[in-house]
Design a protein around this motif. Structure first.
Motif, PDB file in Angstrom:
ATOM      1  N   SER A   1       0.830  -0.939  -0.024  1.00 21.68           N
ATOM      2  CA  SER A   1      -0.058   0.336   0.000  1.00 21.68           C
ATOM      3  C   SER A   1       0.749   1.179  -0.419  1.00 21.68           C
ATOM      4  N   THR A   2       0.762   2.214  -0.592  1.00 21.21           N
ATOM      5  CA  THR A   2       1.378   3.572  -0.619  1.00 21.21           C
ATOM      6  C   THR A   2       0.221   4.803   0.170  1.00 21.21           C
ATOM      7  N   ARG A   3      -0.724   4.918  -0.403  1.00 18.82           N
ATOM      8  CA  ARG A   3      -2.080   6.297   0.182  1.00 18.82           C
ATOM      9  C   ARG A   3      -2.188   5.744   1.608  1.00 18.82           C
ATOM     10  N   THR A   4      -3.302   4.169   1.718  1.00 19.78           N
ATOM     11  CA  THR A   4      -4.307   3.726   2.433  1.00 19.78           C
ATOM     12  C   THR A   4      -2.882   4.379   4.117  1.00 19.78           C
TER      13      THR A   4
ATOM     14  N   HIS B   1     -12.617  -1.945   1.230  1.00 11.78           N
ATOM     15  CA  HIS B   1     -11.938  -0.618   1.132  1.00 11.78           C
ATOM     16  C   HIS B   1     -13.263   0.054   1.812  1.00 11.78           C
TER      17      HIS B   1
ATOM     18  N   PRO C   1      -9.298   4.894  -7.644  1.00  9.74           N
ATOM     19  CA  PRO C   1      -8.242   5.017  -6.445  1.00  9.74           C
ATOM     20  C   PRO C   1      -7.150   5.185  -5.825  1.00  9.74           C
TER      21      PRO C   1
ATOM     22  N   ARG D   1      -4.821  -4.332   6.541  1.00  8.07           N
ATOM     23  CA  ARG D   1      -4.955  -4.649   5.288  1.00  8.07           C
ATOM     24  C   ARG D   1      -4.422  -6.316   4.607  1.00  8.07           C
TER      25      ARG D   1
END
Ligand code: CP
Length: 325
Positions: A68-71, A148, A275, A120
């Motif tokens: 994951s980057t954003r979350t 999500h 997203p 996650r």
């Protein structure tokens, strides 16, 4: 200023759940409470000193079993902006890699008195299982192809911010619907708040009987674009497909890729959303991703406010589990 803002939030937000696991189980009122709280927190990131004391003394753990980057980063920043302590755990660097079970890992985290677990996992239902076994609050940061919720909340927030409403809007979700937790959470959230949803993609990537969920199904991209207020594009998720369900990414782009030419028939105030991560040249061209219709980076900005709201509301709520709510 901060005290006034937090008073406003606590007086108006209707939230009693210990956890945030998905949008399917939430009422329209609960979704609105989350969006309203995010609206109040959005301003914090515009200040010279981007911090409020709302979660001082609380501990948040980011437990990510998938990339994951954003979350992951926005949960970390959200916790820091609320003055919480935050710990990041990558499964590959924890004792899970030595054979410890996931439940033992989270019981050990609970023994360390953590307050919120952000999880996650590639398997659907893992955050729900953990939430039922621990006192700490659990936020689902994406479970398999299931849900999500914070992604859908930031999508709803962005649409509402740009269009002033959700009710009555035409939203087309295009791409790999079958493997998308983003699509699933958005279907629940958008329809509960009165938007009309169309799903579009190759027949192999749209589950049967989608129309029974109250959405329109089309396999023709022109139909999804015509009349739409928002196009929400999804990545083709080869990593979740047992068999290759589209012949090639080139073929996919030819049939479903969003190009400037295809947008000639779109509404002039269309929003293009994604997203992330974006596959440029597959689900959309670079000139569209960076073009005037695109709100892709606004989604990322709003994700921070939405995750501040999620951490704030689950931490302050009376401890009511999903089954009891
Ligand atoms: N949209 C999203 O979940 O992105 P990441 O996988 O980078 O967190």
């Amino acid at each position: 200023m901060a005290a006034t803002m937090l008073n406003d939030i606590t007086q108006t937000a209707q939230w009693t759940r210990k956890d945030l696991l998905g949008l399917r189980g939430l009422s329209a009122e609960e979704i609105r409470a989350m969006l309203h709280t995010a609206q109040s927190f959005r301003e914090v990131s515009l200040r010279p000193i981007k911090k409020v004391p709302a979660l001082r003394g609380k501990t948040v753990v980011n437990l990510f079993f998938e990339p994951s980057t954003r979350t992951r980063i926005s949960f970390e920043l959200a916790a820091k902006r609320l003055s919480a302590d935050i710990v990041n755990i990558a499964a590959s660097h924890s004792s899970l890699s030595k054979g410890e079970t996931l439940l033992d890992t989270v019981r050990n985290l609970e023994a360390l008195k953590v307050d919120i677990l952000v999880i996650r996992h590639a398997a659907a239902g893992v955050p729900h299982l953990i939430a039922s076994r621990v006192q700490a609050s659990v936020i689902n940061a994406g479970d398999g192809a299931h849900e999500h919720p914070t992604q859908a909340l930031l999508d709803l927030f962005t649409i509402q911010e740009k269009k002033g409403r959700l009710e009555g809007l035409e939203i087309s979700i295009i791409g790999d619907i079958a493997h998308s937790r983003v699509a699933r959470s958005n279907l629940w959230g958008l329809t509960k708040l009165g938007a009309r949803v169309t799903v579009c993609g190759p027949p192999t990537l749209i589950p049967p009987q989608m129309d029974q969920l109250g959405v329109r199904v089309t396999y023709r991209l022109e139909e999804a674009i015509r009349g739409a207020d928002v196009l929400m594009l999804l990545r083709v998720q080869h990593e979740r497909q047992e068999a290759r369900l589209v012949p090639s990414l080139r073929e996919y782009r030819l049939r479903y890729g969003i190009t400037p030419e295809r947008l000639a028939a779109a509404k002039p105030d269309l929003l293009i959303m994604h997203p992330g991560p974006v596959n440029r040249g597959v689900e959309l061209d670079s000139s569209v991703a960076d073009g005037p219709f695109s709100v892709i980076l606004d989604q990322v900005t709003n994700g921070l406010a939405v995750r501040m709201a999620a951490l704030y509301l689950v931490s302050g709520a009376p401890k009511v589990s999903e089954e009891e709510a």
